[in-house]
Write a protein that holds these residues in place. Structure first.
Motif, mmCIF file in Angstrom:
data_model
loop_
_atom_site.group_PDB
_atom_site.id
_atom_site.type_symbol
_atom_site.label_atom_id
_atom_site.label_comp_id
_atom_site.label_asym_id
_atom_site.label_seq_id
_atom_site.Cartn_x
_atom_site.Cartn_y
_atom_site.Cartn_z
ATOM 1 N N THR A 24 0.842 -1.192 0.000
ATOM 2 C CA THR A 24 0.000 0.000 0.000
ATOM 3 C C THR A 24 0.875 1.239 0.000
ATOM 4 O O THR A 24 1.972 1.231 0.562
ATOM 5 C CB THR A 24 -0.932 0.019 1.224
ATOM 6 N N ALA A 30 -4.410 4.930 3.127
ATOM 7 C CA ALA A 30 -4.079 3.824 2.226
ATOM 8 C C ALA A 30 -4.820 2.551 2.630
ATOM 9 O O ALA A 30 -5.000 2.271 3.810
ATOM 10 C CB ALA A 30 -2.577 3.579 2.235
ATOM 11 N N ARG A 31 -5.279 1.821 1.618
ATOM 12 C CA ARG A 31 -5.993 0.560 1.836
ATOM 13 C C ARG A 31 -5.320 -0.521 1.003
ATOM 14 O O ARG A 31 -4.706 -0.247 -0.022
ATOM 15 C CB ARG A 31 -7.458 0.700 1.405
ATOM 16 N N GLU A 32 -5.492 -1.776 1.425
ATOM 17 C CA GLU A 32 -4.883 -2.899 0.710
ATOM 18 C C GLU A 32 -5.356 -2.996 -0.725
ATOM 19 O O GLU A 32 -4.609 -3.415 -1.595
ATOM 20 C CB GLU A 32 -5.178 -4.206 1.437
#
Length: 102
Positions: A24, A30-32
Motif C-alpha cells: 500500500t 491507504a488501503r490494501e
C-alpha cells in the motif's frame, strides 16, 4: 462481479498466502485494495514479501488468485505480481514450508 468485488476477493485470497501482503502507498488513508490494478489485459498486484524465498510465494499467490478471476472479465488477463519491497522480517522468518531452496 464488479471490479471492486474482484479486488476485494483478490486481497482476501492473498491474505491466505503467508509471506506476502499487498503493498500500500504511504498515505494516511491507504488501503490494501490500492495494491491491485485491473484491466482486461493485465491484473497487476503489488506485494511486499515478508519471507524468503520469493519464487514459491509467488507460485502460491498465483494459485490463490487465479480461481478468484475464473468466470470474470479478467479470467484471461495476464497476472503480473510485482514485489515492491522486502520486509526486514524476511531475513529472520523461517522459509516457506516445502520450498525448494532449503
Amino acid at each position: 462481479m464488479t471490479a471492486e468485488e474482484a479486488v476485494e476477493r483478490i486481497v482476501g485470497a492473498l491474505a491466505e498466502v503467508a509471506g506476502l501482503r499487498p503493498a500500500t502507498p504511504s498515505l494516511p488513508m491507504a488501503r490494501e485494495d490500492m495494491a491491485v490494478d485491473l484491466s482486461p489485459e493485465v491484473v497487476r498486484i503489488r506485494l511486499i514479501a515478508t519471507r524468503l524465498p520469493i519464487p514459491p510465494l509467488l507460485d502460491r499467490a498465483v494459485r490463490a488468485v487465479r480461481p478468484v478471476l475464473a468466470g470474470t472479465e479478467w479470467e484471461n488477463a495476464r497476472l503480473r505480481l510485482v514485489v515492491t519491497d522486502l520486509d526486514g522480517a524476511a531475513f529472520t522468518s523461517p522459509g516457506v514450508p516445502g520450498d525448494r531452496f532449503r
